[in-house]
Design a protein around this motif. Sequence first.
Motif, PDB file in Angstrom:
ATOM      1  N   ALA A 137      -9.095 -10.796  11.114  1.00 21.93           N
ATOM      2  CA  ALA A 137     -10.053 -10.432  10.064  1.00 21.93           C
ATOM      3  C   ALA A 137      -9.683  -9.153   9.329  1.00 21.93           C
ATOM      4  O   ALA A 137     -10.080  -8.955   8.176  1.00 21.93           O
ATOM      5  N   PHE A 138      -8.931  -8.239   9.980  1.00 24.27           N
ATOM      6  CA  PHE A 138      -8.617  -6.944   9.367  1.00 24.27           C
ATOM      7  C   PHE A 138      -7.121  -6.763   9.132  1.00 24.27           C
ATOM      8  O   PHE A 138      -6.652  -5.636   8.949  1.00 24.27           O
ATOM      9  N   GLU A 139      -6.431  -7.839   9.085  1.00 25.26           N
ATOM     10  CA  GLU A 139      -4.985  -7.811   8.893  1.00 25.26           C
ATOM     11  C   GLU A 139      -4.626  -7.174   7.555  1.00 25.26           C
ATOM     12  O   GLU A 139      -5.139  -7.544   6.503  1.00 25.26           O
ATOM     13  N   GLY A 140      -3.746  -6.189   7.586  1.00 23.39           N
ATOM     14  CA  GLY A 140      -3.277  -5.543   6.359  1.00 23.39           C
ATOM     15  C   GLY A 140      -4.190  -4.479   5.795  1.00 23.39           C
ATOM     16  O   GLY A 140      -3.853  -3.854   4.781  1.00 23.39           O
ATOM     17  N   MET A 141      -5.343  -4.221   6.433  1.00 22.89           N
ATOM     18  CA  MET A 141      -6.284  -3.235   5.893  1.00 22.89           C
ATOM     19  C   MET A 141      -5.927  -1.840   6.415  1.00 22.89           C
ATOM     20  O   MET A 141      -6.685  -1.206   7.154  1.00 22.89           O
ATOM     21  N   ARG A 142      -4.794  -1.354   6.019  1.00 26.47           N
ATOM     22  CA  ARG A 142      -4.244  -0.123   6.579  1.00 26.47           C
ATOM     23  C   ARG A 142      -4.999   1.127   6.127  1.00 26.47           C
ATOM     24  O   ARG A 142      -4.812   2.192   6.703  1.00 26.47           O
ATOM     25  N   ARG A 143      -5.849   1.012   5.131  1.00 28.20           N
ATOM     26  CA  ARG A 143      -6.615   2.179   4.667  1.00 28.20           C
ATOM     27  C   ARG A 143      -8.010   2.261   5.290  1.00 28.20           C
ATOM     28  O   ARG A 143      -8.726   3.228   5.060  1.00 28.20           O
ATOM     29  N   LEU A 165      -4.774  -0.875  13.042  1.00 34.13           N
ATOM     30  CA  LEU A 165      -5.079  -0.093  11.838  1.00 34.13           C
ATOM     31  C   LEU A 165      -4.789   1.389  12.081  1.00 34.13           C
ATOM     32  O   LEU A 165      -5.407   2.020  12.942  1.00 34.13           O
ATOM     33  N   PRO A 166      -3.893   1.999  11.313  1.00 30.94           N
ATOM     34  CA  PRO A 166      -3.437   3.359  11.613  1.00 30.94           C
ATOM     35  C   PRO A 166      -4.436   4.456  11.275  1.00 30.94           C
ATOM     36  O   PRO A 166      -4.359   5.554  11.805  1.00 30.94           O
ATOM     37  N   ARG A 167      -5.386   4.174  10.364  1.00 32.64           N
ATOM     38  CA  ARG A 167      -6.307   5.230   9.927  1.00 32.64           C
ATOM     39  C   ARG A 167      -7.725   5.045  10.456  1.00 32.64           C
ATOM     40  O   ARG A 167      -8.619   5.800  10.082  1.00 32.64           O
ATOM     41  N   VAL A 184      -6.345  -2.281  23.429  1.00 37.73           N
ATOM     42  CA  VAL A 184      -5.705  -0.974  23.269  1.00 37.73           C
ATOM     43  C   VAL A 184      -5.474  -0.734  21.779  1.00 37.73           C
ATOM     44  O   VAL A 184      -4.881  -1.557  21.087  1.00 37.73           O
ATOM     45  N   PHE A 185      -5.950   0.408  21.278  1.00 36.84           N
ATOM     46  CA  PHE A 185      -5.832   0.744  19.864  1.00 36.84           C
ATOM     47  C   PHE A 185      -4.616   1.645  19.638  1.00 36.84           C
ATOM     48  O   PHE A 185      -4.373   2.579  20.408  1.00 36.84           O
ATOM     49  N   VAL A 186      -3.881   1.366  18.560  1.00 32.46           N
ATOM     50  CA  VAL A 186      -2.695   2.170  18.269  1.00 32.46           C
ATOM     51  C   VAL A 186      -3.071   3.490  17.623  1.00 32.46           C
ATOM     52  O   VAL A 186      -2.348   4.478  17.727  1.00 32.46           O
ATOM     53  N   SER A 187      -4.222   3.531  16.943  1.00 32.86           N
ATOM     54  CA  SER A 187      -4.610   4.734  16.216  1.00 32.86           C
ATOM     55  C   SER A 187      -5.017   5.843  17.175  1.00 32.86           C
ATOM     56  O   SER A 187      -5.747   5.616  18.136  1.00 32.86           O
ATOM     57  N   ASP A 188      -4.512   7.045  16.905  1.00 31.95           N
ATOM     58  CA  ASP A 188      -4.946   8.206  17.676  1.00 31.95           C
ATOM     59  C   ASP A 188      -5.971   9.014  16.891  1.00 31.95           C
ATOM     60  O   ASP A 188      -6.269  10.156  17.218  1.00 31.95           O
TER      61      ASP A 188
END
Length: 624
Positions: A137-143, A165-167, A184-188
Amino acid sequence: MTVAHAYAHLFHVLIYISILRHVNSSESDTLLEFKNSVTNGNKLTTWNPSTIPCNGNKPNWEGILCTNDAISGIRLEGKGLGGIIDMNILTKLPSLITISFQNNSFEGEFPEFKKLRGLRSIFLTGNKFSREVPSNAFEGMRRLKKLYLADNHFKGRIPFSLTTLPRLRDLMLQNNQFEGAIPVFVSDKLMIVNFANNHLRGTIPKRLQKFPASQFSGNSELCGPPLKKCTAEIPISTIILIASVVVAALAAITAAFLILRHFGPSAKDSFQVPPTYVKGATPSDHHDKMEQGCGKTAAKKIDSSHKLTFFRNDIEKFDLADLLKASAEILGGGVFGSSYKAALTREKVIVVKRFKHMNNVTNDEFVKHMRRLGKLNHPNLVPLIAFYYQDEEKLFVANYVQNFSLAVHLHGRRSNVRQTLDWPTRLKIVKGIARGLLHLYNELPSLIAPHGHLKSSNVLLNPEFDSLLTDYGLVPITNQEQARDVMISFKSPEYKQHGRITKKTDVWSLGVLILEIMTGKFPANSFQQSKGGDTELATFMDSVMKEEPTSDVLDKEMGGFDKRNEGQMLTLLNIGLNCCEPNVEKRWDIKEAVNRIEEVREKNDEDDNIKHSKRRPWLSFKKN
């Protein structure tokens, strides 16, 4: 400029206006199409083709956010809208970065927000979605930075595409039916999360273990820090034995409940829901309202089989039955809940605060924190008498203070309730506030913001005009999403700029309060749930002072403007400005602030020559 050049310039201007009108017309058509696609869209009465949605950065249509004539956001909250959210329509708004449809009745499939990859914020809390959220559902929503899906009925697993999602910064999933493990989330950059009250299981990922236990409560099969330690799987035979015991216990509890229900207090003894908070009202409208009565609105009942927990043994005890029978009148409805004045006897009058937005706090956490607050004893703090805890009902009981709040005396309508505060009284009030705040810092050293919600409506004044702080120490037991939206600490420059509060955040709130007391100006966002609170406060501060202080900015109702006290007034005003220093590193700590306040006198010495406190040039708050 030649005539030819002038005509060329005019031609380009006309082309630009033509393009702008075309864009506005196109966006108008899109919004009207969306209006017609939702249930109760006719409530959007300002959405009509006779006007354009945006005029520069100013919206002409309700619920629209504008940036340079383009629609950058839609915020339709609590409008009674329903049906589905048709993203095929909204994709025609390419500048859209914020969507908020909180507290409506939208349902159906999860909207395909990924069609608008530029979205930064999605708010869907409090709707009727009940299906699974697709894994992609959130694929590509990097912002995407903020996602609020709380208080729905979403099912299935937490979508995997969220973890990439990085942000991503805010993730609110509480009060749904999500199941399985927390991924596990990649975003810190995650700063606000809530997984409470779902059907999640397994070990909490290490990166999320820094968040409070309340953000994971209500998931009986979750384990690991900050919750209980994970243990080996229980044998099936043990599970059967435990189930048998639980069934027997439930049968006993049910029987006891039926007996209590038969012989307990009747429904007429239950507390009533107060009138709702009206955004945009003046302080005297929604703070310390008196003589309104409780109305006859139906309400949840308080279970009188539970007991009040008292903090001290040297006070006269009473129980819930006494509270429920007492004559009561509503004092006001604030952002945390409503307050009632209850007369147990002619001599014994108390205040009962009914708190909401704390449902993610466990019983153990709540009781432990309340006992810490109950031990506080200081002449500038409203002492707590008792408290009551249920999953859906939390009450604080305190002594009634007769003389209303500081907000009423500063900003209330003129009546026999409000008294004009002269300079000596205002100085006394500020010193009382500072002493009470310092005591909170000394006694609650583990809290980052020991008060957290310091504002003029949370300063009560007794008949001698002594300051009494209330609603202190609530940050650890408040729903984090609510705290961020309404508590004063979360409107500070450090939170707006860096997403954190510090040990100096309450000092900033103290500074704002001093400026309010000395100027009589009203910082609007102290009383309203405003998303743009930092801008409102910046405007308030800039209206107080640009460079060096003069007596022109002091509240004319304060009176007593002469050479004997004007310098001390300006000294206190300067102290307020130093407490409001946007740079946390340069801002005074609580001890420095209190010491400076204690040095202020009612009058100057003859040799003072109206010297002012030394301070740095005034700087406006930085905007996000």
